[in-house]
Design a protein around this motif. Sequence first.
Motif, PDB file in Angstrom:
ATOM      1  N   GLU A 182       0.834  -1.204   0.000  1.00  0.00           N
ATOM      2  CA  GLU A 182       0.000   0.000   0.000  1.00  0.00           C
ATOM      3  C   GLU A 182       0.869   1.255   0.000  1.00  0.00           C
ATOM      4  O   GLU A 182       1.988   1.254   0.511  1.00  0.00           O
ATOM      5  CB  GLU A 182      -0.897   0.014   1.242  1.00  0.00           C
ATOM      6  CG  GLU A 182      -1.838  -1.171   1.323  1.00  0.00           C
ATOM      7  CD  GLU A 182      -2.562  -1.275   2.651  1.00  0.00           C
ATOM      8  OE1 GLU A 182      -3.555  -2.024   2.714  1.00  0.00           O
ATOM      9  OE2 GLU A 182      -2.144  -0.615   3.625  1.00  0.00           O
ATOM     10  N   THR A 204      -2.412   1.434  -8.257  1.00  0.00           N
ATOM     11  CA  THR A 204      -3.835   1.651  -8.501  1.00  0.00           C
ATOM     12  C   THR A 204      -4.448   2.464  -7.378  1.00  0.00           C
ATOM     13  O   THR A 204      -4.323   2.098  -6.205  1.00  0.00           O
ATOM     14  CB  THR A 204      -4.577   0.300  -8.597  1.00  0.00           C
ATOM     15  OG1 THR A 204      -4.074  -0.428  -9.718  1.00  0.00           O
ATOM     16  CG2 THR A 204      -6.079   0.513  -8.768  1.00  0.00           C
ATOM     17  N   GLU A 223      -7.227   3.367  -5.017  1.00  0.00           N
ATOM     18  CA  GLU A 223      -8.360   2.580  -4.537  1.00  0.00           C
ATOM     19  C   GLU A 223      -9.472   3.429  -3.944  1.00  0.00           C
ATOM     20  O   GLU A 223     -10.633   3.025  -3.955  1.00  0.00           O
ATOM     21  CB  GLU A 223      -7.875   1.576  -3.490  1.00  0.00           C
ATOM     22  CG  GLU A 223      -6.941   0.530  -4.070  1.00  0.00           C
ATOM     23  CD  GLU A 223      -6.551  -0.524  -3.063  1.00  0.00           C
ATOM     24  OE1 GLU A 223      -6.408  -1.684  -3.461  1.00  0.00           O
ATOM     25  OE2 GLU A 223      -6.389  -0.190  -1.877  1.00  0.00           O
TER      26      GLU A 223
END
Length: 208
Positions: free
Chosen positions: A147, A167, A169
């Motif tokens: 993360e 990405t 989120e």
Amino acid sequence: MNSTSTAPIQTGLTPLQIQPCVLAGRRVRLEPLALVHVDALADIGLVPALWTWVPTLMRDRADMQAYVETALAEQAKGQALPFVIKDEATGRVIGSTRFGSISAKDRRLEIGWTWLSPAAQRTGANTEAKTLLLTHAFETLGASRVELKTDVLNAKSRAAIGRIGATQEGIFRRHMICPDGRVRDTVYFSIIQEEWPGVKHRLANLLR
């Protein structure tokens, strides 16, 4: 670069086994953070602009010592693995970074708490540090998920994280209270195990 060689992605349910280590590249070297680094970090890190988007009060050497002590306390609990960033050519400390929010049983961790002295910015040091950390996370530790997060208002950081292929989120609204009282919204990104080969390729192109 001794920690960015191609290796098979590890799978399975074994918890992450995280130990202090040295990660060396062509530009930077990441070494385990220790109290002996407080003075060197204070010499380069007491610059207000470095902490604009970070919910950390950093005014003097005492604040830097508290910052390091907190990181080491989290390491002792198995929640973090902090590093100093050194210039590989000179051996000088130029910043800090860490693995944090570690969930060993879930094979999940965060890369963050990264800052570099103004002189070390725009030199490729940050990109190589991220490459070293991500390579270690996925290829040595066998992480399933990494993360990254940043302040919703930090456009530069958001763009940089997106550029490497992470990405986005979602946004955690009213996530943190900053030292100045501002309530921060935080943007979360991730890279999962299956995405790592593509991210690694993008990082290699950025380093070139």
